[in-house]
Design a protein around this motif. Sequence first.
Motif, PDB file in Angstrom:
ATOM      1  N   ARG A 241      57.449  48.014  22.161  1.00  0.00           N
ATOM      2  CA  ARG A 241      58.512  47.184  22.731  1.00  0.00           C
ATOM      3  C   ARG A 241      59.203  46.391  21.640  1.00  0.00           C
ATOM      4  O   ARG A 241      60.433  46.205  21.659  1.00  0.00           O
ATOM      5  N   GLU A 244      61.423  48.797  19.552  1.00  0.00           N
ATOM      6  CA  GLU A 244      62.658  49.179  20.243  1.00  0.00           C
ATOM      7  C   GLU A 244      63.790  48.189  20.000  1.00  0.00           C
ATOM      8  O   GLU A 244      64.971  48.539  20.133  1.00  0.00           O
ATOM      9  N   GLU A 245      63.450  46.960  19.641  1.00  0.00           N
ATOM     10  CA  GLU A 245      64.486  45.939  19.424  1.00  0.00           C
ATOM     11  C   GLU A 245      64.958  45.868  17.975  1.00  0.00           C
ATOM     12  O   GLU A 245      65.844  45.095  17.651  1.00  0.00           O
ATOM     13  N   VAL A 277      64.947  39.070  16.960  1.00  0.00           N
ATOM     14  CA  VAL A 277      64.355  39.826  18.061  1.00  0.00           C
ATOM     15  C   VAL A 277      63.936  38.895  19.183  1.00  0.00           C
ATOM     16  O   VAL A 277      64.128  39.186  20.361  1.00  0.00           O
ATOM     17  N   ASP A 280      66.855  38.027  21.207  1.00  0.00           N
ATOM     18  CA  ASP A 280      67.361  39.124  22.030  1.00  0.00           C
ATOM     19  C   ASP A 280      66.456  39.462  23.203  1.00  0.00           C
ATOM     20  O   ASP A 280      66.915  39.961  24.226  1.00  0.00           O
ATOM     21  N   VAL A 281      65.184  39.226  23.059  1.00  0.00           N
ATOM     22  CA  VAL A 281      64.231  39.662  24.073  1.00  0.00           C
ATOM     23  C   VAL A 281      63.419  38.473  24.561  1.00  0.00           C
ATOM     24  O   VAL A 281      62.712  37.843  23.800  1.00  0.00           O
ATOM     25  N   ASN A 284      58.841  38.714  25.536  1.00  0.00           N
ATOM     26  CA  ASN A 284      58.192  39.959  25.118  1.00  0.00           C
ATOM     27  C   ASN A 284      57.073  39.659  24.124  1.00  0.00           C
ATOM     28  O   ASN A 284      56.793  38.511  23.778  1.00  0.00           O
TER      29      ASN A 284
END
Length: 300
Positions: A241, A244-245, A277, A280-281, A284
Amino acid sequence: MSWELSFISEKDFTNHVKDTIDKYGEKLESFDIVRFNKNIVDPIKMIFDKTVYQTSWDEIVGNEIFRQRDKSNNNDIGYFHQRIFQYINNCHVPDNGTEGGWDVIFQVPEGITLPEGDIVHTVYVEMKNKHNTMNSAAAGKTYIKMQSQLLDDDDCACFLVEAIAKKSQNIKWATTVDGKSVSHKKIRRVSLDQFYALVTGQEDAFYKMCMVLPKVIEKVVNEGGEDVKVPHDSVMSELRRIAEEMDTDDENLAMALAVYLLGFSTYNGFSKVAGNVVDDVDENALKRIYEYAKRIVNIR
């Protein structure tokens, strides 16, 4: 299917296997990425190992999880090797620290014949998992303990029993104490298979135990339900995960960056990647790592 071990009942053996698995305790707790990185892994070593050994990310992460779990598992396996003798005739397993601190005491009223022909009625056992786990100081201390036991009781022998010995053996233990070479025919170095043979009267007793062990462990794990913990590690899914970023189409590099952030999330350059990151997420795995890193180094 009939039970194949005559020296221990199926019920006792199964319970002993379950007790051993229970001793694993928190090591059976599942690994998420924070627990995986609790002591901060070495990302550089992981990158080298993955590439040099030509393994996958799943394998290298799995190996690291195994290594972390395995660091303290020897004590649990020592429990298995020692405590099984409480179920075997003529053997007694003292509570820790009692009865001279011996791991196993084997007593036979009719007498126990040693390889050189001597007959004793008691054998006091010190157990070790591997032949190389004692340094010279520890070996000397153990030998002196055995000498003292022989002075107190001349109708006994003392065994250093090794689960993983260099070879099958029941020999005089020759070692060095205070710079002097010492040995005694009643102080012996014995491999675990030879000790099983002595206490059960069956030459291949240890072999037979090893043959039934895998299926009993599997049975205990499969039938244990909530009583037996089985880890379900989430480290790889969380790392993916994070990967992916990353701002790259190179999947391998993205995974490498995710691994780098385990150890370097506050380092120059990496902290910017980590911050981007996290921005953005939301919620997570990386955010958890980054917040964890901030707590332990008190960064702002």
